[in-house]
Design a protein around this motif. Structure first.
Motif, short mmCIF file in Angstrom:
data_model
loop_
_atom_site.label_atom_id
_atom_site.label_comp_id
_atom_site.label_asym_id
_atom_site.label_seq_id
_atom_site.Cartn_x
_atom_site.Cartn_y
_atom_site.Cartn_z
N LYS A 9 2.29 6.49 -0.88
CA LYS A 9 3.29 6.46 0.19
C LYS A 9 4.46 7.40 -0.10
N SER A 10 4.15 8.54 -0.71
CA SER A 10 5.19 9.53 -0.95
C SER A 10 5.52 10.26 0.35
N VAL A 11 6.67 10.92 0.38
CA VAL A 11 7.12 11.67 1.55
C VAL A 11 7.26 13.13 1.15
N LEU A 12 6.64 14.03 1.90
CA LEU A 12 6.70 15.45 1.57
C LEU A 12 7.93 16.10 2.19
N ASP A 13 8.49 17.07 1.46
CA ASP A 13 9.60 17.85 1.99
C ASP A 13 9.14 19.28 2.29
N ARG A 14 7.84 19.46 2.50
CA ARG A 14 7.24 20.75 2.80
C ARG A 14 6.03 20.51 3.69
N PRO A 15 5.48 21.56 4.31
CA PRO A 15 4.27 21.36 5.12
C PRO A 15 3.10 20.85 4.28
N LEU A 16 2.35 19.94 4.84
CA LEU A 16 1.12 19.48 4.21
C LEU A 16 0.14 20.65 4.13
N ASP A 74 -18.03 26.34 -4.24
CA ASP A 74 -17.13 27.34 -4.82
C ASP A 74 -15.67 26.91 -4.67
N LEU A 75 -15.35 26.32 -3.54
CA LEU A 75 -14.00 25.79 -3.34
C LEU A 75 -13.71 24.64 -4.30
N ALA A 76 -14.69 23.74 -4.44
CA ALA A 76 -14.50 22.58 -5.32
C ALA A 76 -14.47 22.97 -6.79
N ALA A 77 -14.98 24.15 -7.12
CA ALA A 77 -14.99 24.60 -8.51
C ALA A 77 -13.63 25.13 -8.95
N ARG A 78 -12.74 25.39 -7.97
CA ARG A 78 -11.41 25.90 -8.28
C ARG A 78 -10.45 24.74 -8.52
N PRO A 79 -9.34 25.01 -9.23
CA PRO A 79 -8.30 23.98 -9.32
C PRO A 79 -7.86 23.58 -7.91
N ARG A 80 -7.40 22.38 -7.77
CA ARG A 80 -7.06 21.83 -6.45
C ARG A 80 -6.14 22.79 -5.68
N MET A 81 -6.52 23.11 -4.44
CA MET A 81 -5.84 24.14 -3.66
C MET A 81 -5.12 23.60 -2.44
N ALA A 82 -5.10 22.29 -2.24
CA ALA A 82 -4.43 21.72 -1.07
C ALA A 82 -4.19 20.23 -1.31
N ASP A 83 -3.34 19.66 -0.46
CA ASP A 83 -3.13 18.21 -0.50
C ASP A 83 -4.37 17.46 -0.02
N ALA A 84 -4.98 18.01 1.04
CA ALA A 84 -6.08 17.31 1.71
C ALA A 84 -7.18 18.30 2.05
N VAL A 85 -8.36 17.77 2.29
CA VAL A 85 -9.48 18.61 2.71
C VAL A 85 -10.16 17.97 3.91
N ILE A 86 -10.53 18.79 4.88
CA ILE A 86 -11.35 18.35 6.00
C ILE A 86 -12.79 18.68 5.66
N ILE A 87 -13.65 17.67 5.63
CA ILE A 87 -15.07 17.88 5.34
C ILE A 87 -15.84 17.76 6.66
N ALA A 88 -16.35 18.90 7.12
CA ALA A 88 -17.07 18.96 8.40
C ALA A 88 -18.37 19.72 8.21
N ALA A 385 0.55 10.81 8.57
CA ALA A 385 0.35 9.74 7.59
C ALA A 385 0.54 10.26 6.17
N LEU A 386 -0.03 11.44 5.89
CA LEU A 386 0.08 11.99 4.54
C LEU A 386 1.47 12.56 4.28
N SER A 387 2.05 13.20 5.30
CA SER A 387 3.36 13.84 5.10
C SER A 387 4.48 12.82 4.95
N ALA A 388 4.39 11.74 5.73
CA ALA A 388 5.47 10.75 5.74
C ALA A 388 5.15 9.50 4.93
N GLY A 389 3.99 9.47 4.28
CA GLY A 389 3.63 8.29 3.51
C GLY A 389 3.44 7.07 4.39
N ARG A 390 2.77 7.26 5.55
CA ARG A 390 2.58 6.17 6.51
C ARG A 390 1.09 5.93 6.76
#
Length: 423
Positions: A9-16, A74-88, A385-390
């Protein structure tokens, strides 16, 4: 880069920041919705086998070329590159990437269905718990303005207690031919059952709007029409070679500019459609096959009967043999009846005889995204939800989705066994 986890439930002060694994029809749509959000978010990485889709993300969303990959691995083999991932990715390819990205600490937006077997769905839910990440499932029907208003009215008791429900999903004969006869969801050897692939949305939605757990399910249906025995005697095995001109499934009619944009995009791999490209694709792709000479095995019509806690009943019909239209639902209550068509809600009050109408259609369907604004609503809820911890903004967390997926699996067991299945 600083990362967070929704469960804290953290709150971000930057774009997700968001990565995309699978930038086709659904992944590409969610990327487009990103530009319309009230809460800022940035797409920072993506993986897809189609170079045109990756170039679109680079051009339209500023994703750095060095953060574009041909494979999600290849994306998953890199160090984490985002807060979240969309799997489609495709339905059968959900478990492995979901577990891999969960292990890396990504919060996840997972396209429905969760997976094509019950065991894989359970494994996805367990990965969420084990790695302490949030997994939201893309049941976009819960997030439409129509559903929001409908639930508000039903919870307010405008028709009294819900006694029974009749719900219909009219897929559309041409949409069905594209997706479930010629296309990637045509066979359970490669994808989920038709009920799971197309209508886990609807089974989930019924549980949500009725507001009670399902207790028993039965189902009937099968593959009635799209099989070799129904091919006309003079028909050819491909539409481009066929002498018939009055077939409603003629690919030369279905794949025309302006008719089914999502189908054209799928057939052409994201290329801009031209008459020449369409003709070329129909000659060599699976989408040019006669619908009676494909390797499809999924049902083309199905009925699901449900009994919920307290004796509430529902019937759900999904069928190929309709024109494509919005879902239609009638709620039968102790004090009234409510009918909805995905945009408009009409309530008849038995006590007063009065009829009330609510129009929930988005002012601009194209701007608000597909599914009556549900695509935009889902993305808005997930990012906020992720940006505001909701986390309460996410209506389709993995545990909730697993419960409604299990109803679908039970319905399929009933359809093939002829038994009523207790949940």
């Amino acid at each position: 880069m600083e990362f967070h986890n929704l469960l804290s439930k953290s709150v971000l002060d930057r774009p997700l920041t968001i990565a995309i694994a699978g930038a086709g029809g659904r992944g590409g749509q969610y990327a487009r919705m990103n530009d319309l959000l009230d809460v800022p978010a940035r797409i920072t990485a993506a993986a897809d086998a189609n170079e045109i889709r990756l170039e679109t993300l680079r051009r339209d969303h500023g994703v750095p070329a060095e953060h574009l990959y041909a494979d999600w691995r290849d994306l998953a083999a890199r160090p984490r590159m985002a807060d979240a991932v969309i799997i489609a990715t495709q339905d059968a390819d959900h478990l492995e990437p979901t577990v891999a990205f969960a292990e890396l600490g990504y919060d996840i937006l997972l396209e429905k269905p969760m997976a094509i077997t019950e065991e894989e769905c359970v494994a996805i839910e367990q990965a969420s718990v084990k790695h302490g990440v949030s997994i939201a499932v893309c049941h976009v029907l819960r997030y439409t303005p129509y559903t929001t208003k409908l639930v508000e009215l039903l919870r307010a008791g405008v028709i009294g207690d819900i006694v029974s429900v009749d719900h219909v999903e009219p897929i559309g004969f041409d949409h069905f031919a594209h997706s479930y006869v010629r296309g990637p969801w045509r066979t359970t050897k490669e994808a989920a059952t038709m009920l799971m692939a197309k209508s886990c949305h609807d089974i989930d939605w019924l549980s949500y709007v009725i507001g009670k757990p399902a207790e028993r399910v039965s189902s009937f249906g099968g593959l009635h029409h799209f099989k070799a025995g129904n091919q006309p005697a003079t028909a050819a095995d491909t539409c481009v070679a066929c002498p018939l001109t009055d077939c409603e499934y003629d690919a030369r009619k279905i794949y025309q500019i302006g008719r089914l944009p999502f189908a054209l995009s799928k057939m052409l791999g994201g290329r801009e459609p031209t008459p020449e490209l369409i003709t070329e694709a129909l000659a060599v792709s699976p989408y040019g096959r006669c619908v009676y000479k494909c390797d499809n095995d999924v049902a083309d019509h199905q009925v699901v009967n449900l009994e919920y806690e307290g004796g509430v009943t529902a019937s759900f019909t999904v069928t190929a043999f309709t024109k494509m239209a919005g879902r239609r639902t009638t709620f039968f209550g102790t004090h009234g009846e409510l009918f909805g068509d995905s945009d408009r809600i009409e309530i008849t009050d038995f006590r007063t005889g009065e009829t009330t109408v609510h129009d929930t259609a988005p002012a601009d369907h194209s701007a608000s995204g597909g599914h009556g604004g549900g695509d935009l609503g889902l993305m808005q809820a997930f990012v906020e939800a992720l940006s505001a911890g909701r986390p309460e903004l996410i209506l389709t967390d993995v545990a909730e989705s697993l419960a409604t997926h299990r109803i679908v699996f039970a319905a399929e067991r009933s359809r093939t066994s002829g038994e009523v299945v207790a949940l």
